[in-house]
Write a protein that holds these residues in place. Structure first.
Motif, PDB file in Angstrom:
ATOM      1  N   VAL A  19      -5.122  -0.760  -8.693  1.00 29.39           N
ATOM      2  CA  VAL A  19      -6.156  -1.677  -8.214  1.00 29.39           C
ATOM      3  C   VAL A  19      -5.447  -2.772  -7.427  1.00 29.39           C
ATOM      4  N   SER A  72      -8.565   0.907   2.178  1.00 29.99           N
ATOM      5  CA  SER A  72      -8.635   2.105   3.005  1.00 29.99           C
ATOM      6  C   SER A  72      -8.060   3.331   2.309  1.00 29.99           C
ATOM      7  N   SER A  83       0.820  -1.211   0.000  1.00 29.80           N
ATOM      8  CA  SER A  83       0.000   0.000   0.000  1.00 29.80           C
ATOM      9  C   SER A  83       0.851   1.257   0.000  1.00 29.80           C
ATOM     10  N   GLY A 141      -8.473   3.876  -0.894  1.00 29.98           N
ATOM     11  CA  GLY A 141      -9.307   4.150  -2.059  1.00 29.98           C
ATOM     12  C   GLY A 141      -9.083   3.239  -3.240  1.00 29.98           C
ATOM     13  N   ALA A 142      -8.083   2.368  -3.175  1.00 27.53           N
ATOM     14  CA  ALA A 142      -7.828   1.449  -4.294  1.00 27.53           C
ATOM     15  C   ALA A 142      -8.999   0.494  -4.477  1.00 27.53           C
ATOM     16  N   ARG A 143      -9.388   0.267  -5.720  1.00 25.49           N
ATOM     17  CA  ARG A 143     -10.465  -0.670  -6.014  1.00 25.49           C
ATOM     18  C   ARG A 143      -9.954  -2.099  -5.808  1.00 25.49           C
ATOM     19  N   LEU A 144     -10.713  -2.908  -5.063  1.00 31.90           N
ATOM     20  CA  LEU A 144     -10.330  -4.278  -4.770  1.00 31.90           C
ATOM     21  C   LEU A 144     -11.109  -5.230  -5.670  1.00 31.90           C
ATOM     22  N   SER A 202     -14.399  -5.568   1.701  1.00 32.71           N
ATOM     23  CA  SER A 202     -15.176  -4.562   0.972  1.00 32.71           C
ATOM     24  C   SER A 202     -14.640  -4.504  -0.449  1.00 32.71           C
ATOM     25  N   GLU A 203     -15.175  -3.610  -1.255  1.00 34.42           N
ATOM     26  CA  GLU A 203     -14.727  -3.461  -2.634  1.00 34.42           C
ATOM     27  C   GLU A 203     -13.688  -2.359  -2.784  1.00 34.42           C
ATOM     28  N   THR A 204     -13.347  -1.705  -1.679  1.00 35.99           N
ATOM     29  CA  THR A 204     -12.395  -0.598  -1.729  1.00 35.99           C
ATOM     30  C   THR A 204     -11.440  -0.692  -0.545  1.00 35.99           C
ATOM     31  N   GLU A 207      -2.954   4.430 -12.269  1.00 39.04           N
ATOM     32  CA  GLU A 207      -4.084   4.032 -11.441  1.00 39.04           C
ATOM     33  C   GLU A 207      -3.730   2.713 -10.769  1.00 39.04           C
TER      34      GLU A 207
END
Length: 292
Positions: free
Chosen positions: A32, A44, A18, A46-49, A40-42, A30
């Motif tokens: 991911v 902490s 991170s 803000g990266a898209r998981l 979750s899908e994000t 960008e």
């Protein structure tokens, strides 16, 4: 229209990854990520998981791996849902994990079979260096692929060392961590002796802090551990794992490593009580042993 950002995907998104990712964002990419512990899908930051290593590879222009060991590397790289299954021909895979040279070579061979360039690129440095973008990246692979990866490597590190062919970055990483681990255990034993033999703690620590014979890294560890701070910049479990990898690969090459072996035993003892704490935990553990 503005040029679309390239996407860098991280498989493994812990403390080191991170922090590296933030510098990669700052360089114009960008980010991911995939992590099996995601809830979750994000992330902490803000990266898209994404849901699997394969899904991440399919969504990324460049894939980076930051996992703890050979087993995690194999689980994330191979099979129907693995990274390689999702990478496009001509893709670039940068493995920053500290794993065995054999695991790195197997991954490079599998990449060749799929038309994917693979670099083993473990890093020297802990979370403070990752935070500062001041890691040293130790790379194995083809020179042309190293140059292709240069923008990413320059974003996360202050220096890149091309160690040679596939797997040699991992070899160099084991050399570096072997020196770190063995030096720390020797330091811990000597400090434990000095305290039991009657030296004043403050005087001893001050003297050692002023001596060139001790590296800046170990001075920082000594100061933190002596004040009770063993928060995990480099957990004992990971240092013990790397020392074990060094012993195993040394055996493959019939290289005697008696000092590394002894240090690994002391780290094994430390791991029993401080697996998730920083490997500088060997200092209080060794002091307690010295006092009986």
């Amino acid at each position: 229209m503005p040029e679309q950002k390239q996407i860098v995907g991280f498989v493994g998104y812990g403390a080191m990854a991170s922090r590296m990712a933030q510098h990669i964002r700052d360089a114009g990419y960008e980010v991911v990520a995939y992590t099996p512990s995601a809830k979750s899908e994000t992330a902490s930051d803000g990266a898209r998981l994404l849901g699997s290593p394969r899904a991440l590879a399919e969504a990324s222009d460049i894939v980076m791996i930051s996992v703890p060991n050979d087993a995690a590397l194999d689980a994330s790289s191979y099979g129907e849902h693995g990274i390689l299954a999702g990478m496009r021909t001509g893709g670039l895979l940068i493995n920053t994990s500290s794993v065995s040279p054999d695991a790195s070579r197997r991954l490079a061979k599998a990449g060749i079979d799929r038309g994917v360039a693979v670099l083993d690129a473990p890093v020297s440095g802990s979370t403070p260096e990752a935070e500062a973008g001041a890691l040293v990246v130790l790379v194995g692979g083809e020179a042309a692929d190293v140059e292709r990866a240069r923008p990413i490597l320059d974003a996360i590190g202050k220096m890149t060392v091309h160690a040679g062919a596939a797997g040699q970055g991992s070899v160099l990483k084991l050399v570096v961590n072997g020196i770190m681990g063995a030096s720390m255990t020797a330091l811990a034993e000597a400090v434990g002796y000095g305290l039991v033999a009657g030296l004043d703690r403050e005087m001893l620590l001050g003297a050692l802090d002023g001596l060139a014979v001790i590296s800046p890294h170990h001075k920082r560890k000594l100061k933190a551990a002596s004040s009770g701070n063993i928060s995990p910049q480099f957990p004992t479990a990971l240092m013990h794992k790397d020392m074990g990898l060094l012993l195993a690969d040394g055996a493959v090459h019939s290289v005697p490593l008696p000092t590394i072996a002894a240090a690994t035993q002391l780290l094994a003892l430390t791991k029993q009580h401080h697996a998730k704490d920083d490997y500088s935990s060997v200092l209080p553990v060794t002091e307690a042993l010295a006092k009986g």
